[in-house]
Motif scaffolding. Structure first.
Motif, PDB file in Angstrom:
ATOM      1  N   GLY A  99     -37.756 -11.227 -22.872  1.00  0.00           N
ATOM      2  CA  GLY A  99     -36.644 -11.996 -22.337  1.00  0.00           C
ATOM      3  C   GLY A  99     -35.370 -11.804 -23.127  1.00  0.00           C
ATOM      4  O   GLY A  99     -34.281 -11.667 -22.554  1.00  0.00           O
ATOM      5  N   VAL A 100     -35.492 -11.771 -24.459  1.00  0.00           N
ATOM      6  CA  VAL A 100     -34.319 -11.575 -25.317  1.00  0.00           C
ATOM      7  C   VAL A 100     -33.710 -10.194 -25.101  1.00  0.00           C
ATOM      8  O   VAL A 100     -32.478 -10.050 -24.972  1.00  0.00           O
ATOM      9  N   ILE A 101     -34.557  -9.172 -25.043  1.00  0.00           N
ATOM     10  CA  ILE A 101     -34.070  -7.809 -24.820  1.00  0.00           C
ATOM     11  C   ILE A 101     -33.373  -7.704 -23.465  1.00  0.00           C
ATOM     12  O   ILE A 101     -32.290  -7.116 -23.343  1.00  0.00           O
ATOM     13  N   THR A 102     -33.987  -8.291 -22.448  1.00  0.00           N
ATOM     14  CA  THR A 102     -33.396  -8.262 -21.105  1.00  0.00           C
ATOM     15  C   THR A 102     -32.064  -9.005 -21.076  1.00  0.00           C
ATOM     16  O   THR A 102     -31.086  -8.534 -20.476  1.00  0.00           O
ATOM     17  N   LEU A 103     -32.001 -10.152 -21.743  1.00  0.00           N
ATOM     18  CA  LEU A 103     -30.769 -10.937 -21.766  1.00  0.00           C
ATOM     19  C   LEU A 103     -29.656 -10.193 -22.503  1.00  0.00           C
ATOM     20  O   LEU A 103     -28.495 -10.232 -22.082  1.00  0.00           O
ATOM     21  N   MET A 104     -30.001  -9.507 -23.597  1.00  0.00           N
ATOM     22  CA  MET A 104     -28.989  -8.728 -24.325  1.00  0.00           C
ATOM     23  C   MET A 104     -28.391  -7.657 -23.421  1.00  0.00           C
ATOM     24  O   MET A 104     -27.173  -7.426 -23.415  1.00  0.00           O
ATOM     25  N   ALA A 105     -29.244  -6.979 -22.653  1.00  0.00           N
ATOM     26  CA  ALA A 105     -28.752  -5.958 -21.736  1.00  0.00           C
ATOM     27  C   ALA A 105     -27.884  -6.573 -20.645  1.00  0.00           C
ATOM     28  O   ALA A 105     -26.812  -6.045 -20.321  1.00  0.00           O
ATOM     29  N   ALA A 106     -28.326  -7.693 -20.093  1.00  0.00           N
ATOM     30  CA  ALA A 106     -27.572  -8.349 -19.021  1.00  0.00           C
ATOM     31  C   ALA A 106     -26.194  -8.799 -19.491  1.00  0.00           C
ATOM     32  O   ALA A 106     -25.193  -8.649 -18.780  1.00  0.00           O
TER      33      ALA A 106
ATOM     34  N   ALA B 145     -18.203  -7.731 -23.328  1.00  0.00           N
ATOM     35  CA  ALA B 145     -19.613  -7.836 -23.687  1.00  0.00           C
ATOM     36  C   ALA B 145     -19.816  -8.863 -24.788  1.00  0.00           C
ATOM     37  O   ALA B 145     -19.151  -8.823 -25.826  1.00  0.00           O
ATOM     38  N   PHE B 146     -20.742  -9.793 -24.561  1.00  0.00           N
ATOM     39  CA  PHE B 146     -21.024 -10.854 -25.522  1.00  0.00           C
ATOM     40  C   PHE B 146     -21.541 -10.251 -26.830  1.00  0.00           C
ATOM     41  O   PHE B 146     -22.419  -9.405 -26.845  1.00  0.00           O
ATOM     42  N   GLY B 147     -20.940 -10.697 -27.928  1.00  0.00           N
ATOM     43  CA  GLY B 147     -21.407 -10.258 -29.243  1.00  0.00           C
ATOM     44  C   GLY B 147     -21.091  -8.812 -29.587  1.00  0.00           C
ATOM     45  O   GLY B 147     -21.692  -8.242 -30.503  1.00  0.00           O
ATOM     46  N   TYR B 148     -20.138  -8.199 -28.837  1.00  0.00           N
ATOM     47  CA  TYR B 148     -19.767  -6.814 -29.127  1.00  0.00           C
ATOM     48  C   TYR B 148     -19.191  -6.714 -30.540  1.00  0.00           C
ATOM     49  O   TYR B 148     -18.413  -7.568 -30.946  1.00  0.00           O
ATOM     50  N   PRO B 149     -19.551  -5.691 -31.314  1.00  0.00           N
ATOM     51  CA  PRO B 149     -20.437  -4.561 -30.987  1.00  0.00           C
ATOM     52  C   PRO B 149     -21.907  -4.793 -31.357  1.00  0.00           C
ATOM     53  O   PRO B 149     -22.743  -3.930 -31.128  1.00  0.00           O
ATOM     54  N   PHE B 150     -22.223  -5.967 -31.943  1.00  0.00           N
ATOM     55  CA  PHE B 150     -23.557  -6.163 -32.535  1.00  0.00           C
ATOM     56  C   PHE B 150     -24.663  -6.268 -31.484  1.00  0.00           C
ATOM     57  O   PHE B 150     -25.708  -5.612 -31.614  1.00  0.00           O
ATOM     58  N   ILE B 151     -24.473  -7.110 -30.447  1.00  0.00           N
ATOM     59  CA  ILE B 151     -25.523  -7.292 -29.439  1.00  0.00           C
ATOM     60  C   ILE B 151     -25.791  -5.996 -28.675  1.00  0.00           C
ATOM     61  O   ILE B 151     -26.956  -5.577 -28.543  1.00  0.00           O
TER      62      ILE B 151
END
Length: 476
Positions: free
Chosen positions: A59-66, A422-428
């Motif tokens: 879920g976390v990986i999918t949310l980061m991509a979304a 993008a949320f948390g760019y560039p880290f996320i």
């Protein structure tokens, strides 16, 4: 050859609001996986704690991509989604590789698999739909009733969606709401009325000790180190496949109202809703079924096993109905969105020319029916189950390239309008790329025989692209 301007005057109607877009995300993600794949995950990692970790990590990986896709969807709010993002960040070759992989395996293979899942559970209600009911036999090539029913549902949904996006929208929204309410009802019923304290206590004692279940299911062998890593990678194939298709909403950006805002928001809301449902469902499983029963549920049907404790003998019928609703709605979303990619490819001269035309209902019917025919052919091969590993492998490759495209576009188009960043760019985005790359390389290492075919599929499209380009130049 790209179509001339006068040939592309038709425009898609913006019929879909935020609710419709969110229901497309949720409906495309939830198919049959949540009812089945927890068995394979448990066989690979053993314990209740690790089962939940796998679903949370997915879920976390999918949310980061979304969250990262939000920037791209706001920059390019038009039909084609990921295909468009890759073309803008890289070139037509990379976009072509994605588009043809999407058509040959990713979307159509998933449609075929989901269609057959629908048919297999329909056989619980009407036995003649079983895959054991052979209708045609020519040596090793056999056609069974399950495959025919799957094809019928694919043709039906294609016809409905060819009659206008509004029809597909209504089906998607209604079925997804029913699906969400049914899943929450199952979870609540399991946790409230069928909670087994002794099972819960046993499952959550040493819950974070990883292991693998022996073939007979009576013993769990503790694992660690590289064996645990391999187990986690193998386990995540199923969970990632169950959580995929979240990006389908980007393919229909040309039909979404206020796409700069609604696409990114629907991705966020949809992935959160699905992750919560998946985690709660697996917590419910561990409250009802001993871990060895989850690992070795008959035919991996964990939800059926759990429902028999909750609802008694009628549990199988209820779960069969839930999965039929779930898979039917899932395929509606896949069929609706997939054709928009072929439409955009055709406008660039990279797909059948007719696929770039809209019918009188302002939808790309050529793309819909071409997708329908190929997905139906995949149903008949009987090989769709083998596609799981390398579908995920190919999907991860293009997710990595797409999110890396955010960094490229920040440099090549620094002045472009970005309604959302993008949320948390560039880290996320960077963290997602690292995690997805580790998963991809590990899959290629541990599952070379299947993932290798996925890599070969992508590479073989390169000469096809250049042959197509040469043909177009000679034609002109």
């Amino acid at each position: 050859m790209p179509l001339k301007e006068e040939e592309t005057q038709q425009e898609m109607k913006r019929e879909l609001g935020l609710l419709d877009a969110t229901m497309l995300v949720v409906g495309s993600m939830i198919g049959s996986g949540i009812f089945i794949v927890s068995a394979d995950i448990t066989r690979n990692v053993g314990s209740a704690g690790w089962l939940i970790i796998i679903w949370i990590l997915t879920g976390v990986i999918t949310l980061m991509a979304a969250l990262s896709y939000g920037e791209l969807s706001a920059m390019f709010p038009k039909a084609g989604g990921q295909y468009v993002y890759l073309k803008e960040a890289y070139n037509k070759l990379i976009a072509f590789l994605y588009g043809w992989s999407f058509f040959m395996v990713i979307q159509t293979g998933t449609i075929a698999a989901v269609g057959v899942a629908f048919a297999k559970f329909a056989a619980y209600l009407y036995e003649p739909f079983s895959d054991q009911n052979i209708l045609f036999n020519l040596g090793s090539f056999k056609i069974n009733a399950s495959q025919i029913l799957a094809i019928v549902t694919i043709f039906l949904l294609t016809w409905i969606n060819s009659r206008g996006v509004k029809n597909g929208k209504i089906i998607q929204t209604i079925l997804t709401i029913v699906k969400i309410l049914s899943l929450f009802g199952l979870i609540i019923a399991g946790l409230v009325f069928a909670f087994r304290e002794n099972v819960w206590t046993t499952n959550w004692t040493n819950a974070f000790t990883p292991g693998q279940w022996t073939m007979n299911g009576s013993n769990m062998l503790q694992i660690g180190g590289t064996t645990l890593f391999a187990g986690v990678i193998s386990a995540m194939v199923g969970s990632l496949f169950s959580s995929d298709a979240w990006n389908n909403v980007t393919f229909i950006a040309g039909e979404i109202k206020n796409p700069q805002k609604n696409i990114g928001l629907s991705l966020l809301l949809g992935t959160i809703i699905v992750t919560v449902i998946y985690v709660l469902a697996n917590i419910m499983y561990t409250a009802i079924l001993p871990m060895q029963e989850i690992a070795h549920a008959p035919a991996d049907r964990v939800a059926v096993a759990a429902s028999q404790y909750i609802f008694g003998s009628s549990g199988t019928i209820l779960i069969a109905l839930m999965i039929m609703i779930s898979t039917f709605g899932c395929n509606n979303g896949l069929i609706l969105s997939g054709a928009r990619v072929y439409y955009t490819m055709a406008k660039d001269g990279l797909f059948l020319k007719q696929a770039a035309q809209l019918n009188k209902f302002e939808v790309p019917s050529w793309g819909l029916w071409t997708q329908c025919i190929w997905a139906s052919a995949l149903c008949l091969t009987g090989k769709y189950g083998d596609l799981l590993d390398y579908v995920i492998f190919v999907v991860l490759i293009f997710y990595i390239l797409t999110i890396a495209g955010i960094f490229i576009l920040r440099k090549t188009k620094p002045d472009a309008i970005r309604p959302y960043k993008a949320f948390g760019y560039p880290f996320i985005p960077a963290l997602y790329i690292i995690l997805a790359a580790i998963l991809s390389l590990a899959l290629l290492y541990y599952k070379t025989s299947t993932c290798g075919w996925g890599l070969l599929l992508v590479l073989t499209d390169i000469p096809v692209y250049y042959l197509s380009e040469r043909y177009q130049k000679n034609k002109n």
